[in-house]
Enzyme design. Structure first.
Site, PDB file in Angstrom:
ATOM      1  N   SER A 209       0.848  -1.198   0.000  1.00  0.00           N
ATOM      2  CA  SER A 209       0.000   0.000   0.000  1.00  0.00           C
ATOM      3  C   SER A 209       0.875   1.237   0.000  1.00  0.00           C
ATOM      4  O   SER A 209       2.081   1.157   0.224  1.00  0.00           O
ATOM      5  CB  SER A 209      -0.918   0.008   1.217  1.00  0.00           C
ATOM      6  OG  SER A 209      -0.284   0.675   2.289  1.00  0.00           O
ATOM      7  N   LYS A 210       0.252   2.379  -0.231  1.00  0.00           N
ATOM      8  CA  LYS A 210       1.047   3.599  -0.360  1.00  0.00           C
ATOM      9  C   LYS A 210       1.747   3.970   0.944  1.00  0.00           C
ATOM     10  O   LYS A 210       2.672   4.755   0.959  1.00  0.00           O
ATOM     11  CB  LYS A 210       0.191   4.748  -0.868  1.00  0.00           C
ATOM     12  CG  LYS A 210      -1.055   5.022  -0.043  1.00  0.00           C
ATOM     13  CD  LYS A 210      -1.796   6.209  -0.641  1.00  0.00           C
ATOM     14  CE  LYS A 210      -3.050   6.543   0.126  1.00  0.00           C
ATOM     15  NZ  LYS A 210      -4.177   5.646  -0.135  1.00  0.00           N
ATOM     16  N   ARG A 211       1.294   3.381   2.040  1.00  0.00           N
ATOM     17  CA  ARG A 211       1.936   3.684   3.320  1.00  0.00           C
ATOM     18  C   ARG A 211       3.189   2.839   3.573  1.00  0.00           C
ATOM     19  O   ARG A 211       3.974   3.125   4.454  1.00  0.00           O
ATOM     20  CB  ARG A 211       0.948   3.472   4.463  1.00  0.00           C
ATOM     21  CG  ARG A 211      -0.050   4.601   4.601  1.00  0.00           C
ATOM     22  CD  ARG A 211      -1.118   4.259   5.619  1.00  0.00           C
ATOM     23  NE  ARG A 211      -1.862   3.054   5.207  1.00  0.00           N
ATOM     24  CZ  ARG A 211      -2.872   3.068   4.333  1.00  0.00           C
ATOM     25  NH1 ARG A 211      -3.248   4.199   3.801  1.00  0.00           N
ATOM     26  NH2 ARG A 211      -3.502   1.964   3.991  1.00  0.00           N
ATOM     27  N   ASP A 212       3.362   1.770   2.789  1.00  0.00           N
ATOM     28  CA  ASP A 212       4.525   0.912   3.027  1.00  0.00           C
ATOM     29  C   ASP A 212       5.815   1.585   2.576  1.00  0.00           C
ATOM     30  O   ASP A 212       5.826   2.319   1.587  1.00  0.00           O
ATOM     31  CB  ASP A 212       4.356  -0.417   2.279  1.00  0.00           C
ATOM     32  CG  ASP A 212       3.257  -1.266   2.904  1.00  0.00           C
ATOM     33  OD1 ASP A 212       3.255  -1.383   4.140  1.00  0.00           O
ATOM     34  OD2 ASP A 212       2.406  -1.772   2.158  1.00  0.00           O
ATOM     35  N   ALA A 215       7.139   2.563  -1.173  1.00  0.00           N
ATOM     36  CA  ALA A 215       5.997   2.499  -2.093  1.00  0.00           C
ATOM     37  C   ALA A 215       5.908   3.681  -3.066  1.00  0.00           C
ATOM     38  O   ALA A 215       5.359   3.546  -4.146  1.00  0.00           O
ATOM     39  CB  ALA A 215       4.699   2.389  -1.311  1.00  0.00           C
TER      40      ALA A 215
END
Ligand code: GLU
Length: 435
Positions: A209-212, A215
């Protein structure tokens, strides 16, 4: 491959440019460049509430950084501009009329609905093989506020832009029966679909996800990764050249790439591997390119890297080039070369103290140093060897003690290279200060 390949990357500017979108763009671009086809950039900006100009700029910047140049875009006056769905309302109205005329669109509760056929849709997917899905319900194609819905504009544009291959993320596979219904309703041939598997986060079974960490493409640029390295790594997320090589020039990847060889299984993101690949690219840079890039990074960091002149700065960078994973690490990696008041890592000191008497080893080193006629790496290595012979101590004790005294830490470039670059006087000064 036919001359007429036309593919598109169709991002919605509703979020940052993450690795999954970048890979979708990349696979489309590779496929187009492989076959001499056209790579269209189409901005799917019909969701006025969620779209933002900031995100749009991030997408452009990310694509340019990765070197994914696009073709076409007449609406902004000629080649190489993207298409914007927000500027194509007339086209969508025309296509709606076609559906109304053949009885496939109707009004209800202020919205416009598409009347499905209800037949099972056979989706021929170049990666997944044949998939059959059936739509159960009519769906909205124009909202009550008059704005067209994703499924409709997506298919209309694929028809209007004569897209031959729809290469996109697997998360869209479930939409494809709707799209297939629409293609049929317009009497248009379906493109070849190729749904690329997901990218999983480095651990566990979840989707990245964009939070990882790792990313967002812009973070790589900020951390001064080499764009070619990031692009090379992205190529391997779901595709491989099948010859055990991983680091390949982009021209070779273009000539080997085929959508049919994209793996059906999900790909796992591996940040360490990305860093390793970047390090290989940094190492392979011609020194002048490395230097030019490095001084930009050092300037931004505020480090006074010219304090001892340019020759010294070059020497330092030369011996560090093959040791850094990314250029972003450089300021921290080289700081002690330019600042005499560096911090000493006390944990490392304590650790080494348990193994040897640092003071004695440094004392022995300083002892005959003035007698050393030349201060090059070979002579220094030879000198330390002679100290070992005399004392019976292992060379590691001298090397680790010296490294700590000179740099305050236990990792860095080759110790002999470091000694040479510092020069005799500075070496003595630092040892004295350390003691
Ligand atoms: N705008 C869609 C997205 O960003 C594009 C889907 C497609 O490529 O067909 O996911």
């Amino acid at each position: 491959m036919s001359e007429d390949v036309r593919v598109r990357f169709a991002p919605s500017p509703t979020g940052f440019f993450h690795i999954g979108s970048a890979r979708t763009a990349l696979f489309n671009w590779l496929y187009a460049r492989h076959g001499g086809g056209i790579f269209v950039l189409r901005i799917e900006d019909t969701d006025r509430e969620r779209d933002s100009d900031e995100f749009l700029q991030v997408i452009f910047k990310g694509l340019r950084w990765l070197g994914l140049d696009w073709d076409e875009g007449p609406e902004i006056g000629g080649p190489c501009g993207p298409y914007f769905q927000s500027k194509r309302s007339d086209i969508y109205r025309e296509y709606l009329e076609i559906l109304r005329k053949n009885g496939r669109a109707y009004d209800k509760e202020g919205a416009v609905f598409f009347k499905i056929s209800g037949e099972p849709q056979l989706i021929r997917d170049a990666i997944h093989g044949d998939v059959v899905r059936r739509e159960e319900k009519d769906f909205v194609i124009f909202r009550s506020n008059g704005s067209p819905v994703f499924h409709f504009v997506n298919v209309v544009d694929d028809i209007a832009m004569k897209i031959t291959h729809v290469i996109r993320g697997e998360d869209h596979l479930s939409n494809t029966s709707k799209h297939s219904e629409l293609f049929h309703a317009f009497g248009a041939p379906e493109p070849v679909f190729a749904h690329i598997p997901l990218i999983l986060k480095s651990q566990g079974s979840g989707k990245m996800s964009k939070r990882d960490s790792g990313a967002l493409i812009e973070d790589y640029a900020k951390r001064h990764f080499i764009a070619d390295a990031v692009r090379n790594y992205l190529c391997l997320l779901g595709w491989s050249p099948k010859n055990d090589r991983e680091i390949l020039p982009i021209d070779e990847i273009i000539s080997l790439f085929d959508i049919k060889n994209v793996n059906k299984n999900n790909a796992r993101f591996d940040e360490k591997k990305m860093s390793y690949m970047n390090m290989e690219y940094v190492r392979a840079l011609p020194f002048e390119d490395f230097y030019a890039h490095a001084i930009e990074v050092l300037k931004d960091s505020g480090l006074n890297f010219l304090a001892r002149g340019e020759t010294y700065a070059r020497d330092v960078l030369r011996i560090c080039q093959e040791k850094v994973c990314s250029l972003g690490e450089l300021p921290q990696f080289v700081s002690y070369f330019f600042e005499a008041n560096f911090e000493c890592d006390q944990k490392d000191v304590e650790k080494l103290k348990k193994k040897c008497d640092i003071g004695t080893r440094l004392g022995e080193f300083v002892g005959q140093l003035s007698a050393l006629s030349s201060f090059d790496e070979e002579s220094l290595e030879e000198y330390i060897r002679s100290l070992c012979e005399k004392s019976g101590g292992p060379s590691g004790e001298y090397i680790h003690s010296l490294r700590l005294a000179l740099s305050g830490r236990s990792v860095g470039p080759s110790l002999y290279a470091m000694l040479r670059v510092f020069g005799r006087e500075e070496v003595l000064r630092r040892i004295e200060r350390f003691l």
